[in-house]
Design a protein around this motif. Structure first.
Motif, PDB file in Angstrom:
ATOM      1  N   MET A  78       0.836  -1.194   0.000  1.00 26.63           N
ATOM      2  CA  MET A  78       0.000   0.000   0.000  1.00 26.63           C
ATOM      3  C   MET A  78       0.873   1.246   0.000  1.00 26.63           C
ATOM      4  O   MET A  78       1.848   1.330   0.766  1.00 26.63           O
ATOM      5  CB  MET A  78      -0.893   0.023   1.245  1.00 26.63           C
ATOM      6  N   ARG A  79       0.518   2.206  -0.851  1.00 30.48           N
ATOM      7  CA  ARG A  79       1.194   3.499  -0.785  1.00 30.48           C
ATOM      8  C   ARG A  79       0.897   4.129   0.568  1.00 30.48           C
ATOM      9  O   ARG A  79      -0.228   4.069   1.055  1.00 30.48           O
ATOM     10  CB  ARG A  79       0.688   4.423  -1.901  1.00 30.48           C
ATOM     11  N   VAL A  80       1.894   4.713   1.196  1.00 25.90           N
ATOM     12  CA  VAL A  80       1.699   5.347   2.494  1.00 25.90           C
ATOM     13  C   VAL A  80       0.895   6.629   2.306  1.00 25.90           C
ATOM     14  O   VAL A  80       1.278   7.497   1.515  1.00 25.90           O
ATOM     15  CB  VAL A  80       3.047   5.651   3.178  1.00 25.90           C
ATOM     16  N   SER A  81      -0.201   6.737   3.015  1.00 20.32           N
ATOM     17  CA  SER A  81      -1.011   7.954   2.960  1.00 20.32           C
ATOM     18  C   SER A  81      -0.215   9.108   3.535  1.00 20.32           C
ATOM     19  O   SER A  81       0.351   9.007   4.621  1.00 20.32           O
ATOM     20  CB  SER A  81      -2.300   7.756   3.760  1.00 20.32           C
ATOM     21  N   GLY A  82      -0.140  10.221   2.817  1.00 21.91           N
ATOM     22  CA  GLY A  82       0.599  11.372   3.297  1.00 21.91           C
ATOM     23  C   GLY A  82       1.255  12.127   2.167  1.00 21.91           C
ATOM     24  O   GLY A  82       0.913  11.953   0.991  1.00 21.91           O
ATOM     25  N   ALA A  93      -2.683  13.587  10.053  1.00 20.57           N
ATOM     26  CA  ALA A  93      -3.239  12.934  11.248  1.00 20.57           C
ATOM     27  C   ALA A  93      -3.573  11.498  10.889  1.00 20.57           C
ATOM     28  O   ALA A  93      -3.794  11.166   9.726  1.00 20.57           O
ATOM     29  CB  ALA A  93      -4.483  13.667  11.746  1.00 20.57           C
ATOM     30  N   ALA A  94      -3.603  10.654  11.885  1.00 19.82           N
ATOM     31  CA  ALA A  94      -3.917   9.239  11.671  1.00 19.82           C
ATOM     32  C   ALA A  94      -4.323   8.641  13.006  1.00 19.82           C
ATOM     33  O   ALA A  94      -4.223   9.291  14.054  1.00 19.82           O
ATOM     34  CB  ALA A  94      -2.707   8.497  11.087  1.00 19.82           C
ATOM     35  N   ALA A 113     -21.503   5.653  20.043  1.00 19.62           N
ATOM     36  CA  ALA A 113     -21.035   6.630  19.053  1.00 19.62           C
ATOM     37  C   ALA A 113     -19.617   6.355  18.582  1.00 19.62           C
ATOM     38  O   ALA A 113     -19.187   6.888  17.562  1.00 19.62           O
ATOM     39  CB  ALA A 113     -21.131   8.043  19.638  1.00 19.62           C
ATOM     40  N   GLY A 114     -18.868   5.567  19.324  1.00 13.85           N
ATOM     41  CA  GLY A 114     -17.504   5.243  18.914  1.00 13.85           C
ATOM     42  C   GLY A 114     -16.467   6.186  19.500  1.00 13.85           C
ATOM     43  O   GLY A 114     -16.791   7.186  20.148  1.00 13.85           O
ATOM     44  N   VAL A 115     -15.222   5.860  19.260  1.00 17.74           N
ATOM     45  CA  VAL A 115     -14.110   6.601  19.848  1.00 17.74           C
ATOM     46  C   VAL A 115     -12.913   6.550  18.908  1.00 17.74           C
ATOM     47  O   VAL A 115     -12.755   5.598  18.134  1.00 17.74           O
ATOM     48  CB  VAL A 115     -13.751   5.998  21.236  1.00 17.74           C
ATOM     49  N   LEU A 116     -12.068   7.582  18.965  1.00 13.34           N
ATOM     50  CA  LEU A 116     -10.831   7.640  18.185  1.00 13.34           C
ATOM     51  C   LEU A 116      -9.643   7.734  19.112  1.00 13.34           C
ATOM     52  O   LEU A 116      -9.728   8.297  20.200  1.00 13.34           O
ATOM     53  CB  LEU A 116     -10.794   8.872  17.274  1.00 13.34           C
ATOM     54  N   ARG A 117      -8.537   7.197  18.657  1.00  8.14           N
ATOM     55  CA  ARG A 117      -7.226   7.420  19.266  1.00  8.14           C
ATOM     56  C   ARG A 117      -6.421   8.118  18.177  1.00  8.14           C
ATOM     57  O   ARG A 117      -6.013   7.497  17.192  1.00  8.14           O
ATOM     58  CB  ARG A 117      -6.607   6.085  19.678  1.00  8.14           C
ATOM     59  N   LEU A 118      -6.215   9.422  18.315  1.00 12.09           N
ATOM     60  CA  LEU A 118      -5.755  10.283  17.230  1.00 12.09           C
ATOM     61  C   LEU A 118      -4.315  10.745  17.470  1.00 12.09           C
ATOM     62  O   LEU A 118      -3.966  11.152  18.586  1.00 12.09           O
ATOM     63  CB  LEU A 118      -6.691  11.497  17.147  1.00 12.09           C
ATOM     64  N   VAL A 119      -3.501  10.694  16.417  1.00  8.34           N
ATOM     65  CA  VAL A 119      -2.112  11.146  16.525  1.00  8.34           C
ATOM     66  C   VAL A 119      -1.746  12.024  15.334  1.00  8.34           C
ATOM     67  O   VAL A 119      -2.373  11.959  14.272  1.00  8.34           O
ATOM     68  CB  VAL A 119      -1.110   9.968  16.606  1.00  8.34           C
ATOM     69  N   PHE A 120      -0.741  12.833  15.513  1.00 10.90           N
ATOM     70  CA  PHE A 120      -0.147  13.656  14.456  1.00 10.90           C
ATOM     71  C   PHE A 120       0.963  12.824  13.802  1.00 10.90           C
ATOM     72  O   PHE A 120       1.826  12.279  14.486  1.00 10.90           O
ATOM     73  CB  PHE A 120       0.430  14.921  15.093  1.00 10.90           C
ATOM     74  N   GLY A 121       0.932  12.688  12.461  1.00 10.04           N
ATOM     75  CA  GLY A 121       1.915  11.869  11.769  1.00 10.04           C
ATOM     76  C   GLY A 121       1.395  10.466  11.525  1.00 10.04           C
ATOM     77  O   GLY A 121       0.178  10.214  11.547  1.00 10.04           O
ATOM     78  N   LEU A 122       2.299   9.534  11.300  1.00  5.91           N
ATOM     79  CA  LEU A 122       1.908   8.159  11.018  1.00  5.91           C
ATOM     80  C   LEU A 122       1.138   7.537  12.192  1.00  5.91           C
ATOM     81  O   LEU A 122       1.457   7.794  13.361  1.00  5.91           O
ATOM     82  CB  LEU A 122       3.141   7.302  10.714  1.00  5.91           C
ATOM     83  N   GLY A 123       0.181   6.660  11.876  1.00  3.92           N
ATOM     84  CA  GLY A 123      -0.678   6.085  12.901  1.00  3.92           C
ATOM     85  C   GLY A 123      -0.033   5.012  13.743  1.00  3.92           C
ATOM     86  O   GLY A 123      -0.661   4.503  14.673  1.00  3.92           O
ATOM     87  N   GLU A 236      -8.194   1.457  11.122  1.00  5.17           N
ATOM     88  CA  GLU A 236      -7.052   2.354  11.089  1.00  5.17           C
ATOM     89  C   GLU A 236      -7.281   3.310   9.925  1.00  5.17           C
ATOM     90  O   GLU A 236      -7.761   2.908   8.858  1.00  5.17           O
ATOM     91  CB  GLU A 236      -5.750   1.572  10.907  1.00  5.17           C
ATOM     92  N   PHE A 237      -6.949   4.579  10.123  1.00  4.54           N
ATOM     93  CA  PHE A 237      -7.232   5.585   9.110  1.00  4.54           C
ATOM     94  C   PHE A 237      -6.128   6.644   9.092  1.00  4.54           C
ATOM     95  O   PHE A 237      -5.320   6.753  10.025  1.00  4.54           O
ATOM     96  CB  PHE A 237      -8.586   6.267   9.392  1.00  4.54           C
ATOM     97  N   ALA A 238      -6.102   7.423   8.001  1.00  5.74           N
ATOM     98  CA  ALA A 238      -5.193   8.564   7.886  1.00  5.74           C
ATOM     99  C   ALA A 238      -5.976   9.732   7.295  1.00  5.74           C
ATOM    100  O   ALA A 238      -6.949   9.538   6.552  1.00  5.74           O
ATOM    101  CB  ALA A 238      -3.992   8.222   7.011  1.00  5.74           C
ATOM    102  N   LEU A 239      -5.553  10.953   7.609  1.00  7.35           N
ATOM    103  CA  LEU A 239      -6.260  12.162   7.202  1.00  7.35           C
ATOM    104  C   LEU A 239      -5.285  13.155   6.583  1.00  7.35           C
ATOM    105  O   LEU A 239      -4.201  13.400   7.137  1.00  7.35           O
ATOM    106  CB  LEU A 239      -6.941  12.789   8.425  1.00  7.35           C
ATOM    107  N   ASN A 240      -5.679  13.728   5.437  1.00  5.14           N
ATOM    108  CA  ASN A 240      -4.845  14.745   4.776  1.00  5.14           C
ATOM    109  C   ASN A 240      -5.719  15.854   4.218  1.00  5.14           C
ATOM    110  O   ASN A 240      -6.730  15.580   3.550  1.00  5.14           O
ATOM    111  CB  ASN A 240      -4.051  14.119   3.621  1.00  5.14           C
ATOM    112  N   PHE A 241      -5.344  17.104   4.495  1.00 12.95           N
ATOM    113  CA  PHE A 241      -5.992  18.255   3.867  1.00 12.95           C
ATOM    114  C   PHE A 241      -5.310  18.552   2.541  1.00 12.95           C
ATOM    115  O   PHE A 241      -4.087  18.464   2.420  1.00 12.95           O
ATOM    116  CB  PHE A 241      -5.944  19.479   4.780  1.00 12.95           C
ATOM    117  N   LEU A 242      -6.122  18.917   1.555  1.00  7.35           N
ATOM    118  CA  LEU A 242      -5.620  19.200   0.215  1.00  7.35           C
ATOM    119  C   LEU A 242      -5.463  20.701   0.017  1.00  7.35           C
ATOM    120  O   LEU A 242      -5.895  21.505   0.856  1.00  7.35           O
ATOM    121  CB  LEU A 242      -6.578  18.607  -0.827  1.00  7.35           C
TER     122      LEU A 242
END
Length: 461
Positions: A78-82, A93-94, A113-123, A236-242
């Motif tokens: 998989m290409r690394v998201s980022g 974020a991831a 409702a669920g929960v996140l464990r959120l970090v800056f950078g790779l997850g 597991e997820f990753a987030l990027n603003f364009l």
């Protein structure tokens, strides 16, 4: 592009067996000559295939009754998201998301409702307990409600390091986040950082959660996945603003999450005649319960802290031996010890593997390894997933927190059965205390209410 080689085995991708962290995932920065890049791929493939024979993976299969089942490994590349930001490559974020939140630390929080464990950078920082850093825990129906009690707590328990790929050195690295962002990130940092009155930046994700629909989108994603899987899920997820201000959430992985929901209420009230052995208020994670305890393994904090590193590993191996002696059908074993259970670093706690504590019913972390170490809630980590799969209760005990107490004198004076069970452990008899609860002359009980975030261990007639 940088990529990651991930495992995708027959048993791992079947429903009902999470295999969290049991097989390797290998990042490849993919830099240099064509031959160097080819060798990097081959080495990553070797490592993932070889992990099928890792001891932890084999023992996990044995516990789940899968040792005789055919296990064949496929790979995902998989290409690394980022995106590259100077010499470093990472997503903005991831993290990890759970469609059911087993850690409702406030009455306003809806576990559904669920929960996140959120970090800056790779997850990777959200799924491995490798150091004494922290993550942001987000209840998706109340994203602004933090577990920390006040601003000082928030400052103390914010993320300080981040994981990323160093494109110049062609490797995975963990660095102070301020060193990384000096290289000019091409995205709005204010979404992730809050500056203190002194100008010191903290990773809080406050603006991201308050001013964007990210939390709402992730909640909806988890709802859809749980509906289709017909079971709570772990993602597991990753987030990027364009560049145009929009963002993308990449779903990297989804699997069923083996959670047992609350059933009914507490059956036995705590009596006024009891003797309190341990009283803990937050964090208490798992399913509420009241049960008798048959055995407590108590690690004496000051004795353990005085041990050299090699002897701390010996303590972990000893606990593994004691764990194997516990009857498989006896769910009355409680572990109490300083710092983090399952840490990779003996300076932070007790470096056991999950296999070495697999027969415990309750695991308690005493926040006393050193003054600044508070156990980050292990929610979403591979270690935590193992606890959940085996219906263990997690309790964090904060010695300095109001309403928390531990009867250390009782634990130190109770008869120690260690040498009866393991004759070769004479050198650790002052550190590891094995207490058979029948020796108390009365019954030792555990009462834990995860909704109220309270746990009590007591002796009663």
């Amino acid at each position: 592009s940088p990529y990651i080689v991930r495992s995708s085995s027959i048993l791992e991708d079947a429903r009902g067996n999470a295999f969290s962290g049991k097989y390797e995932s290998v990042f490849v920065a993919n830099r240099g000559s064509r031959e160097k890049r080819r060798q990097g791929l081959i080495e990553a493939v070797r490592r993932v295939y070889a992990s099928v024979l890792d001891e932890e993976a084999l023992l996990y299969r044995k516990r789940r009754g899968l040792l005789d089942s055919e296990e064949r490994m496929a790979l995902l590349i998989m290409r690394v998201s980022g995106a590259p930001n100077g010499r470093y490559y990472y997503p903005q974020a991831a993290g990890v998301g759970l469609s059911f939140n087993p850690f409702a630390w406030h009455k306003d929080i809806d576990p559904q409702a669920g929960v996140l464990r959120l970090v800056f950078g790779l997850g990777t920082r959200a799924v491995d307990r490798s150091d004494d850093d922290y993550t942001r825990l987000v209840a998706l129906n109340a994203p602004s409600r933090r577990p920390e009690a006040d601003v000082d707590d928030m400052c103390e328990h914010s993320q300080r390091r981040m994981d990323c790929l160093d494109l110049q050195e062609d490797k995975f690295v963990s660095l102070p986040f301020q060193d990384v962002i000096e290289h000019g990130p091409d995205f709005p940092l204010d979404l992730y950082l809050t500056r203190t009155a002194q100008g010191f930046p903290l990773i809080t994700f406050d603006q991201l959660l308050r001013e964007t629909p990210v939390a709402r989108d992730l909640r909806r994603m988890l709802e859809i996945l749980e509906s289709v899987y017909e079971h709570p899920v772990d993602i597991e997820f990753a987030l990027n603003f364009l560049g145009d201000g929009s963002y993308r959430i990449h779903l990297l992985q989804c699997r069923t999450f083996q959670i047992r929901r609350e059933i009914g209420g507490m059956s036995l009230p705590v009596q006024t005649t009891h003797t309190t052995l341990l009283s803990a208020h937050g964090a208490v994670i798992g399913v509420s319960r009241e049960q008798p305890l048959s055995r407590i393994i108590y690690i004496v904090t000051d004795k353990y802290a005085a041990l050299p590193e090699q002897d701390r590993y010996a303590v972990a191996r000893l606990i593994g031996k004691l764990n194997r002696l516990q009857a498989a059908d006896d769910r009355g074993l409680m572990l109490i010890g300083p710092g983090r259970w399952g840490t990779h670093s003996p300076s932070l706690g007790i470096p056991v593997s999950f296999t070495e504590i697999s027969r415990a019913s309750v695991v308690c972390e005493v926040v006393a390894m050193h003054e600044s170490l508070i156990p980050d809630v292990s929610l979403g980590t591979h270690f935590f997933n193992d606890l959940v799969e085996h219906d263990m209760l997690y309790v964090a005990y904060f010695p300095k927190k109001t309403g928390n107490s531990i009867n250390d004198e009782w634990f130190r004076k109770a008869p120690n059965r260690l040498l009866e069970l393991e004759r070769g452990a004479a050198g650790l008899v002052e550190v590891v205390r094995v207490i058979d609860c029948s020796d108390a002359g009365q019954r030792v009980w555990l009462r834990a209410d995860t909704t109220e975030q309270e746990a009590l261990v007591f002796v009663r007639p």
